[in-house]
Enzyme design. Structure first.
Site, PDB file in Angstrom:
ATOM      1  CG  ASP A 105      -1.662  -1.277   1.443  1.00 44.35           C
ATOM      2  OD1 ASP A 105      -2.145  -1.849   0.457  1.00 44.35           O
ATOM      3  OD2 ASP A 105      -1.755  -1.717   2.616  1.00 44.35           O
TER       4      ASP A 105
ATOM      5  CD  GLU B 233      -8.988  -2.619  -0.833  1.00 41.39           C
ATOM      6  OE1 GLU B 233      -9.367  -2.657   0.355  1.00 41.39           O
ATOM      7  OE2 GLU B 233      -8.266  -3.503  -1.346  1.00 41.39           O
TER       8      GLU B 233
END
Length: 371
Positions: free
Chosen positions: A64, A271
């Site tokens: 991420d 997301e």
């Protein structure tokens, strides 16, 4: 966010084998051992060649990656994956991260420096577990670190911590940001100095549990009829520690100006929101989750609406796909992750590759695996 989509790529056992045969050779091993080492290295090199880019960090698992340029230097704020022994499920409980490291690079091809632990869950009074994808921002002579975590009631909230250094350590506020929920905070500061936070993630990210405005732990992972759930955004206060106004939907539309139906898993938001600006246009990019793309939409305002354009990054090895986009020295780059080092969907490694905007403002699609 956790259904496994795995392929048979080279696991870490090859690296272990290489280390073993190297040790044998140093101890006076036979010519056969040397040949085995060469063959193993060749196999590892061949497997690495399948990937468009190589891991930026190899001594720990990172994911991420939120990348920023502060004072001419590239800083990366990733998650820190660990093997916590937590059983896998569709709520993502096996993504059971506990702290964050900050990394820096003088240039894209330069050395990557690990600046150590920037924030640990044990130092966050309100947080109990699962330190998921973070982001960072700079304003007022301070650096702000935004992170999601579950509180003692297992509800995701978004916290903020501050430092005078981009590498931390960061001091967390005693409570999460009022009105925050779900995951994947991404903060964009426009040219006029106004900052906005974008956030949200369905399934394990719990966005669907707030669809009525109140938390409902019994909500389905996402709707099966009607329109898809939308990401959220809020204007940040001048002190960057809270929201300056209500949380609003980020409108994602098709090219006919229509919202995506819940059944459109190829294009609907899942997301990993991110915003960047290019040639006066605002680009909202995100993960489609169970279809594993990084998609994007373009708008004329940081508040949207954003019109869908296509795919930036095709599926990576592993289930999750999460990214950031940053400009450095006149070029644009996509930071992302995959599971090259572990072949386990919850033990990821961050990467970077160049990103190209076409003359018409669209973005060239990137394939993370070489054909």
């Amino acid at each position: 966010m956790t259904r496994i989509k795995q392929a048979k790529y080279l696991p870490m056992v090859f690296l272990a084998a290489s280390a073993f045969t190297s040790a044998c050779n140093k101890q006076g091993g036979s010519e056969t051992a040397t040949t085995a080492e060469q063959n193993t290295s060749a196999s590892a090199d061949s497997a690495d060649a399948k990937y468009l880019s190589q891991p930026l960090v190899r001594d720990m698992y990172t994911a991420d990656p939120s990348a920023h340029v502060f004072n001419g230097k590239i800083y990366i704020y990733p998650s820190h994956d660990i093997d916590a022994g937590t059983p896998e499920n569709d709520n993502g409980d096996h993504f059971d991260m506990r702290d964050y490291h900050v990394f820096s690079m003088d240039s894209i091809n330069g050395k990557v420096t690990d600046h150590g632990v920037a924030l640990d869950v044990k130092d966050v009074k309100w947080a109990a577990r699962q330190m998921w994808a973070p982001d960072a921002a700079y304003k007022n002579g301070k650096y702000y670190f935004y992170f999601p975590a579950k509180d003692p009631q297992n509800v995701f909230r978004i916290g903020v911590a501050t430092s005078t250094s981009p590498t931390g350590p960061f001091k967390p506020e005693p409570t999460p940001i009022a009105g925050s929920y779900s995951i994947d905070p991404a903060v964009y500061t426009d040219e006029d100095g106004t900052s906005y936070m974008y956030f949200g993630g369905i399934w394990g990210g719990q966005l669907q549990r707030w669809a009525t405005g109140k938390y409902d732990s019994t909500a389905a992972p996402e709707p099966t009829t009607g329109n898809a759930l939308l990401p959220k955004m809020a204007k940040m206060r001048a002190d960057m520690l809270g929201f300056d106004g209500p949380v609003k939907d980020v409108q994602l539309l098709d090219k006919n100006g229509k919202p995506f139906p819940a059944s459109d898993h190829e294009r609907r938001f899942f997301e990993a929101a991110w915003v960047h600006k290019y040639n006066g246009k605002y680009y909202f990019s995100y993960s489609t989750g169970d279809t594993h793309n990084i998609a994007y939409a373009i708008g004329d305002s940081p508040a949207g609406p954003f019109t869908y354009q296509g795919v930036i990054l095709k599926p990576v090895q592993g289930w999750t796909n999460h990214h950031s986009i940053v400009e450095s020295n006149g070029k644009w780059y996509l930071f992302y992750h995959d599971t090259q080092l572990s072949n386990k969907t919850y033990l990821r490694n961050i990467k970077v590759t160049e990103l190209t905007h076409n003359p018409d403002g669209t973005i060239q699609t990137i394939n993370p695996l070489k054909s």
